[in-house]
Design a protein around this motif. Sequence first.
Motif, PDB file in Angstrom:
ATOM      1  N   TYR A 140     -13.330 -37.443 -39.897  1.00 14.11           N
ATOM      2  CA  TYR A 140     -14.464 -38.362 -39.847  1.00 14.11           C
ATOM      3  C   TYR A 140     -15.664 -37.746 -39.134  1.00 14.11           C
ATOM      4  O   TYR A 140     -16.798 -37.806 -39.627  1.00 14.11           O
ATOM      5  CB  TYR A 140     -14.032 -39.643 -39.131  1.00 14.11           C
ATOM      6  CG  TYR A 140     -15.156 -40.602 -38.796  1.00 14.11           C
ATOM      7  CD1 TYR A 140     -15.920 -41.185 -39.802  1.00 14.11           C
ATOM      8  CD2 TYR A 140     -15.433 -40.957 -37.469  1.00 14.11           C
ATOM      9  CE1 TYR A 140     -16.940 -42.077 -39.493  1.00 14.11           C
ATOM     10  CE2 TYR A 140     -16.431 -41.849 -37.154  1.00 14.11           C
ATOM     11  CZ  TYR A 140     -17.189 -42.404 -38.175  1.00 14.11           C
ATOM     12  OH  TYR A 140     -18.201 -43.286 -37.873  1.00 14.11           O
ATOM     13  N   ARG A 164     -19.570 -42.552 -43.434  1.00 10.20           N
ATOM     14  CA  ARG A 164     -18.763 -43.693 -43.899  1.00 10.20           C
ATOM     15  C   ARG A 164     -18.631 -44.793 -42.849  1.00 10.20           C
ATOM     16  O   ARG A 164     -18.242 -45.908 -43.181  1.00 10.20           O
ATOM     17  CB  ARG A 164     -17.371 -43.215 -44.322  1.00 10.20           C
ATOM     18  CG  ARG A 164     -17.420 -42.244 -45.479  1.00 10.20           C
ATOM     19  CD  ARG A 164     -16.044 -41.972 -46.031  1.00 10.20           C
ATOM     20  NE  ARG A 164     -16.108 -41.078 -47.175  1.00 10.20           N
ATOM     21  CZ  ARG A 164     -15.246 -41.081 -48.177  1.00 10.20           C
ATOM     22  NH1 ARG A 164     -14.266 -41.964 -48.192  1.00 10.20           N
ATOM     23  NH2 ARG A 164     -15.359 -40.228 -49.169  1.00 10.20           N
ATOM     24  N   ALA A 191     -17.093 -36.828 -42.803  1.00  8.06           N
ATOM     25  CA  ALA A 191     -17.225 -38.172 -43.391  1.00  8.06           C
ATOM     26  C   ALA A 191     -17.908 -39.162 -42.462  1.00  8.06           C
ATOM     27  O   ALA A 191     -17.676 -40.368 -42.556  1.00  8.06           O
ATOM     28  CB  ALA A 191     -15.837 -38.688 -43.790  1.00  8.06           C
ATOM     29  N   TYR A 192     -18.770 -38.677 -41.583  1.00  8.25           N
ATOM     30  CA  TYR A 192     -19.337 -39.551 -40.566  1.00  8.25           C
ATOM     31  C   TYR A 192     -20.205 -40.664 -41.156  1.00  8.25           C
ATOM     32  O   TYR A 192     -20.318 -41.743 -40.569  1.00  8.25           O
ATOM     33  CB  TYR A 192     -20.159 -38.728 -39.576  1.00  8.25           C
ATOM     34  CG  TYR A 192     -20.467 -39.465 -38.295  1.00  8.25           C
ATOM     35  CD1 TYR A 192     -19.459 -39.836 -37.422  1.00  8.25           C
ATOM     36  CD2 TYR A 192     -21.775 -39.789 -37.957  1.00  8.25           C
ATOM     37  CE1 TYR A 192     -19.732 -40.512 -36.241  1.00  8.25           C
ATOM     38  CE2 TYR A 192     -22.073 -40.461 -36.781  1.00  8.25           C
ATOM     39  CZ  TYR A 192     -21.049 -40.826 -35.922  1.00  8.25           C
ATOM     40  OH  TYR A 192     -21.329 -41.505 -34.762  1.00  8.25           O
ATOM     41  N   TRP A 242     -14.505 -47.497 -41.401  1.00  3.72           N
ATOM     42  CA  TRP A 242     -13.749 -46.597 -42.291  1.00  3.72           C
ATOM     43  C   TRP A 242     -12.786 -45.750 -41.474  1.00  3.72           C
ATOM     44  O   TRP A 242     -11.620 -45.567 -41.841  1.00  3.72           O
ATOM     45  CB  TRP A 242     -14.721 -45.708 -43.056  1.00  3.72           C
ATOM     46  CG  TRP A 242     -14.076 -44.730 -43.994  1.00  3.72           C
ATOM     47  CD1 TRP A 242     -13.754 -44.927 -45.295  1.00  3.72           C
ATOM     48  CD2 TRP A 242     -13.680 -43.375 -43.685  1.00  3.72           C
ATOM     49  NE1 TRP A 242     -13.162 -43.793 -45.826  1.00  3.72           N
ATOM     50  CE2 TRP A 242     -13.104 -42.825 -44.854  1.00  3.72           C
ATOM     51  CE3 TRP A 242     -13.750 -42.589 -42.539  1.00  3.72           C
ATOM     52  CZ2 TRP A 242     -12.614 -41.528 -44.919  1.00  3.72           C
ATOM     53  CZ3 TRP A 242     -13.250 -41.291 -42.583  1.00  3.72           C
ATOM     54  CH2 TRP A 242     -12.690 -40.766 -43.769  1.00  3.72           C
ATOM     55  N   TYR A 243     -13.263 -45.220 -40.348  1.00  2.00           N
ATOM     56  CA  TYR A 243     -12.426 -44.379 -39.498  1.00  2.00           C
ATOM     57  C   TYR A 243     -11.266 -45.187 -38.915  1.00  2.00           C
ATOM     58  O   TYR A 243     -10.108 -44.764 -38.956  1.00  2.00           O
ATOM     59  CB  TYR A 243     -13.280 -43.797 -38.385  1.00  2.00           C
ATOM     60  CG  TYR A 243     -12.551 -42.847 -37.457  1.00  2.00           C
ATOM     61  CD1 TYR A 243     -11.909 -41.715 -37.947  1.00  2.00           C
ATOM     62  CD2 TYR A 243     -12.525 -43.080 -36.079  1.00  2.00           C
ATOM     63  CE1 TYR A 243     -11.263 -40.833 -37.095  1.00  2.00           C
ATOM     64  CE2 TYR A 243     -11.883 -42.202 -35.219  1.00  2.00           C
ATOM     65  CZ  TYR A 243     -11.252 -41.079 -35.736  1.00  2.00           C
ATOM     66  OH  TYR A 243     -10.609 -40.211 -34.884  1.00  2.00           O
TER      67      TYR A 243
END
Length: 286
Positions: free
Chosen positions: A63, A70, A67-68, A74-75
């Motif tokens: 994350y 998101r 994928a930060y 989400w994390y």
Amino acid sequence: MRSTLKHSAHAVSFAAGRATSGGRVLPSFLIIGAQRCGTTSLYRALSRHPLVMKPVLRKGVHYFDMAYERGLPWYRAHFPLTPRARALRFRWGHAPQAFESAPYYLFHPLAGARIARDLPGVKLIVLVRDPVERACSAHAHELARGFETEPCFERALALEPERLAGEAERLRTVPGYVSHAHRHQAYLARGRYAEQLARLEPLVGRDRILVLDSGLLFRDPGAAYDRVLGFLGLPRLGGVEFERHNARPRPREAMPASVHRRLREHFEPWDALLVPWLGAVPSWRR
């Protein structure tokens, strides 16, 4: 067929996780690197501890590096539910801790600040090994996975400055930017551990960073495991099963002595800066 079913099962599980993300725990600690330094082995050993909760689907969520955008819900969806944490606390009399392991977190220029912002109080574990051996191992690893196209280790080292030129700055300034070279072809840069630790220290504080020499970890895993538990404030419950994971066979051609000597010289000042972190001279310099 099997991979399709696995992907579908992951999709269903993650959808359920996201729907219940508000009732899920966040990590108390992270294994953040370095790559090819025994992170998977430590992850597996810690995952067997009754009070340690691993991610629901995979070892590393990625994350804070990949994928930060998101978002935190989400994390959070990747971790166990809070009722499970309460049940473990009731059973064992100690608060359980969730974690994940993503070795790119240590090297990514934005991951440290993101971790400090979203997980205040989190503890970070860093493993380090002989950076010359790490570089060679990383090259074999990336070559086997198809992320490296240059089969000659020495040539890949020569290409590194050009491949990485400007990539860290682009990662810092371009929203959503992903760098293949920065993640998969940084053989020398990722072995300058002290440089990465210096960037991390003002963000979270030295007292929340544990640096382990993986040479000693594999030589005396019980002592290293106890040190990790002490750092995390977890009791020793049962024995420790420690195995080597993700090892890559060495290339048939030995590294030329001239290359090894040059790399040893390159890393010498960086290795010296590790002494305060390790409390001793790195095992590969003794």
